[in-house]
Scaffold this active site. Sequence first.
Site, PDB file in Angstrom:
ATOM      1  N   LYS A 179       1.045  -1.210  -0.259  1.00  0.00           N
ATOM      2  CA  LYS A 179      -0.111   0.036   0.038  1.00  0.00           C
ATOM      3  C   LYS A 179       0.943   1.290  -0.050  1.00  0.00           C
ATOM      4  O   LYS A 179       1.475   1.617   0.952  1.00  0.00           O
ATOM      5  CB  LYS A 179      -0.820   0.048   1.352  1.00  0.00           C
ATOM      6  CG  LYS A 179      -2.018   1.206   1.116  1.00  0.00           C
ATOM      7  CD  LYS A 179      -2.391   1.841   2.282  1.00  0.00           C
ATOM      8  CE  LYS A 179      -1.468   3.124   2.926  1.00  0.00           C
ATOM      9  NZ  LYS A 179      -1.686   4.103   1.893  1.00  0.00           N
ATOM     10  N   GLU A 254      10.590   2.253   9.651  1.00  0.00           N
ATOM     11  CA  GLU A 254      11.556   3.055   9.359  1.00  0.00           C
ATOM     12  C   GLU A 254      10.852   4.412   9.393  1.00  0.00           C
ATOM     13  O   GLU A 254      10.059   4.828   8.577  1.00  0.00           O
ATOM     14  CB  GLU A 254      11.919   2.999   7.785  1.00  0.00           C
ATOM     15  CG  GLU A 254      12.610   1.768   7.486  1.00  0.00           C
ATOM     16  CD  GLU A 254      14.266   1.584   8.173  1.00  0.00           C
ATOM     17  OE1 GLU A 254      14.595   2.817   8.583  1.00  0.00           O
ATOM     18  OE2 GLU A 254      14.817   0.474   8.331  1.00  0.00           O
ATOM     19  N   CYS A 288      13.670  11.870   4.992  1.00  0.00           N
ATOM     20  CA  CYS A 288      13.764  11.375   6.249  1.00  0.00           C
ATOM     21  C   CYS A 288      15.032  11.651   7.092  1.00  0.00           C
ATOM     22  O   CYS A 288      15.347  11.884   8.246  1.00  0.00           O
ATOM     23  CB  CYS A 288      13.421   9.931   6.347  1.00  0.00           C
ATOM     24  SG  CYS A 288      14.555   9.043   5.412  1.00  0.00           S
ATOM     25  N   GLU A 389      10.225  16.825  13.935  1.00  0.00           N
ATOM     26  CA  GLU A 389      10.418  17.001  12.530  1.00  0.00           C
ATOM     27  C   GLU A 389       9.642  17.982  11.968  1.00  0.00           C
ATOM     28  O   GLU A 389       8.392  18.179  12.065  1.00  0.00           O
ATOM     29  CB  GLU A 389      10.145  15.634  12.096  1.00  0.00           C
ATOM     30  CG  GLU A 389      11.175  15.022  11.373  1.00  0.00           C
ATOM     31  CD  GLU A 389      10.596  13.431  10.435  1.00  0.00           C
ATOM     32  OE1 GLU A 389       9.350  13.249  10.734  1.00  0.00           O
ATOM     33  OE2 GLU A 389      11.285  13.038   9.648  1.00  0.00           O
TER      34      GLU A 389
HETATM   35  P1  NAD Z   1       2.748   8.987   7.228  1.00  0.00           P
HETATM   36  O1  NAD Z   1       3.208   8.373   8.389  1.00  0.00           O
HETATM   37  O2  NAD Z   1       1.628   9.918   7.343  1.00  0.00           O
HETATM   38  O3  NAD Z   1       2.131   7.934   6.078  1.00  0.00           O
HETATM   39  C1  NAD Z   1       2.969   6.953   5.627  1.00  0.00           C
HETATM   40  C2  NAD Z   1       2.156   5.906   5.242  1.00  0.00           C
HETATM   41  O4  NAD Z   1       1.471   5.278   6.383  1.00  0.00           O
HETATM   42  C3  NAD Z   1       1.161   6.331   3.834  1.00  0.00           C
HETATM   43  O5  NAD Z   1       1.086   5.263   3.114  1.00  0.00           O
HETATM   44  C4  NAD Z   1      -0.106   6.400   4.796  1.00  0.00           C
HETATM   45  O6  NAD Z   1      -1.321   6.174   3.924  1.00  0.00           O
HETATM   46  C5  NAD Z   1      -0.091   5.303   5.625  1.00  0.00           C
HETATM   47  N1  NAD Z   1      -0.849   5.685   7.064  1.00  0.00           N
HETATM   48  C6  NAD Z   1      -1.182   6.463   7.396  1.00  0.00           C
HETATM   49  N2  NAD Z   1      -2.086   6.482   8.621  1.00  0.00           N
HETATM   50  C7  NAD Z   1      -2.099   5.030   8.683  1.00  0.00           C
HETATM   51  C8  NAD Z   1      -2.611   4.181   9.714  1.00  0.00           C
HETATM   52  N3  NAD Z   1      -3.317   4.583  10.757  1.00  0.00           N
HETATM   53  N4  NAD Z   1      -2.150   2.813   9.646  1.00  0.00           N
HETATM   54  C9  NAD Z   1      -1.474   2.300   8.570  1.00  0.00           C
HETATM   55  N5  NAD Z   1      -1.174   3.147   7.434  1.00  0.00           N
HETATM   56  C10 NAD Z   1      -1.161   4.639   7.865  1.00  0.00           C
HETATM   57  O7  NAD Z   1       3.981   9.395   6.685  1.00  0.00           O
HETATM   58  P2  NAD Z   1       4.161  10.411   5.290  1.00  0.00           P
HETATM   59  O8  NAD Z   1       3.661  11.862   5.510  1.00  0.00           O
HETATM   60  O9  NAD Z   1       3.754   9.660   4.187  1.00  0.00           O
HETATM   61  O10 NAD Z   1       5.972  10.365   5.168  1.00  0.00           O
HETATM   62  C11 NAD Z   1       6.843  11.104   5.862  1.00  0.00           C
HETATM   63  C12 NAD Z   1       7.482  10.450   6.932  1.00  0.00           C
HETATM   64  O11 NAD Z   1       8.211   9.383   6.670  1.00  0.00           O
HETATM   65  C13 NAD Z   1       8.455  11.422   7.766  1.00  0.00           C
HETATM   66  O12 NAD Z   1       8.369  11.295   9.032  1.00  0.00           O
HETATM   67  C14 NAD Z   1       9.630  10.735   7.292  1.00  0.00           C
HETATM   68  O13 NAD Z   1      10.867  10.987   8.257  1.00  0.00           O
HETATM   69  C15 NAD Z   1       9.349   9.449   7.137  1.00  0.00           C
HETATM   70  N6  NAD Z   1      10.310   8.470   6.372  1.00  0.00           N
HETATM   71  C16 NAD Z   1      11.190   7.720   6.951  1.00  0.00           C
HETATM   72  C17 NAD Z   1      12.067   7.226   6.010  1.00  0.00           C
HETATM   73  C18 NAD Z   1      13.335   6.268   6.628  1.00  0.00           C
HETATM   74  O14 NAD Z   1      13.955   5.572   6.007  1.00  0.00           O
HETATM   75  N7  NAD Z   1      13.341   6.202   7.994  1.00  0.00           N
HETATM   76  C19 NAD Z   1      12.047   7.113   4.629  1.00  0.00           C
HETATM   77  C20 NAD Z   1      11.132   8.180   4.144  1.00  0.00           C
HETATM   78  C21 NAD Z   1      10.186   8.711   4.739  1.00  0.00           C
END
Ligand code: NAD
Length: 496
Positions: A179, A254, A288, A389
């Site tokens: 997803k 992650e 990230c 962040e």
């Molecule tokens: P997010 O947590 O809002 O969403 C990530 C994913 O989770 C999306 O696909 C979203 O639809 C899904 N999601 C949201 N709520 C959910 C729930 N309740 N249950 C299951 N899935 C759910 O994050 P974002 O805004 O898409 O991405 C930014 C974040 O990702 C930042 O905090 C960044 O640091 C982190 N990130 C980390 C890495 C790493 O390698 N550590 C890499 C890229 C991004």
Amino acid sequence: MSNDESPNTLFIDGTWQPAGAGGVREIRSPADGTLVTTVSEGDRNDTERAIHAARRTFDDGTWANTSAWDRGDLLLRVSDILVRDQAEFARAESGDTGKRLVESEQDMADIAACFRYFGKLAGINGGDVVDTGSPDSFSRVRYEPVGVCGMITPWNFPLLQVAWKVAPAIAAGDTFVLKPSELTPSTAILLMRALDEAGLPAGVGNLVLGSGPETGALLAEHRDIDLISFTGGLHTGRSIAASAAATVKKVALELGGKNPNVVFADADFDTAVDYALMAVFLHSGQVCSAGARLVVQDDIHDEFVDELVRRTEKIRIGGPYDEDAETGPLISAAHLEKVSAHVAKAVEEGAVLRTGGRRPEGERYANGHYYLPTVLDEVAQGSYAVTEESFGPVLTVERFTDEDDAVRIANDTHYGLAGAVFSSDVSKAQRVAHRLRHGTVWINDFHPYLPQAEWGGYKQSGIGRELGRAGLGEYQEAKHIHQNLRPQPPRWFDGR
Ligand code: NAD
């Protein structure tokens, strides 16, 4: 959003299909609001069907027992397709994210390399023979697939994050339900087509598009999912770990980072300024591992920050196909709002706004989610600005006196994803790298990663690791320390 003409953008059990309940989403360019594409959005029923297909395919045993070499060859074919269709993939990625086309092209090269790496790794080590200490026994460790993987990915590096999960899962013989972020589905669709073309058997890889609470949450809860692998924000990660606990499934997270970039007075000045800009403003800070915290030695603070601000004000902003642009828009209006609120709160707390802190002016920015590169000086250690962040183009500046002080400040965060040290004293840089509680540490460099080296966060930046081959599994941290032996200004932002 919902409508009767739901496109065939879900891939379940080897078939492209619309969402059962007919939900659709319009994807609009973050750069100018134009319509990029329309996709089907699945609901819990669609997700349930995808999980069922992945479970049945795994339990059948045929896929898990294919030769690992064959699975590796499939990944190599995918890598070739990614190279062949690089232009189409890169355009789709830039369309959804608004990121500069050259960055998407670089991402596609990294993604093809990731598939090639796991393609070559598959089958190299199927297990180990263990010395039992007795001639009368024989003992071995066999590496086996985990089972059905649920994969949830973010929007900032949409396909790269998908590749880091899909490629090793295929190498291992797992099946999966993917997803991707609802904001950036296009390249996941293209990847599933590439997997299909490369010969992935029906049911092994399934794609469900949809929102987190609707589709992602079910993956985390479901008893037929063996591993939930999530990349995204800390708060979502916490809720996924909590849901996964009910069925004690394996969890890989992650999460975010608030990454320190430690600059000693003896660093090469121009090189350190250049990397400090690239570290935080690349992809408008939506990375990230962004170097969002500059931790700079007192002796050079004033000169360093003045030069940084001067260069920041020259950064050219534009859309993905604007060849002059050095950085682009934020992903959405909601995210723009969040970044603005973050800066406002930091200033309220006492941070000194040196530049930025608002949207750019001008007609060309009116319909996009743009925000100016921002520098906040004199932020207090432990304050909101340096602990949370922003995930936008926002740099905070803290000062340190000596080596111990630098380490103390750089480690003062609940995150532990990445960090960097700039110094011309190699011994000192290595010492500090050892003491930083961050999963990746760069010396005189920022951002490079290698598929063959570990990637994973300490503390609340994650659980487990993607990439690399760690020795003692989850029981040992494996820190990747990367040193640039010929640091030179990268001139990412040319300062004209
Ligand atoms: P997010 O947590 O809002 O969403 C990530 C994913 O989770 C999306 O696909 C979203 O639809 C899904 N999601 C949201 N709520 C959910 C729930 N309740 N249950 C299951 N899935 C759910 O994050 P974002 O805004 O898409 O991405 C930014 C974040 O990702 C930042 O905090 C960044 O640091 C982190 N990130 C980390 C890495 C790493 O390698 N550590 C890499 C890229 C991004």
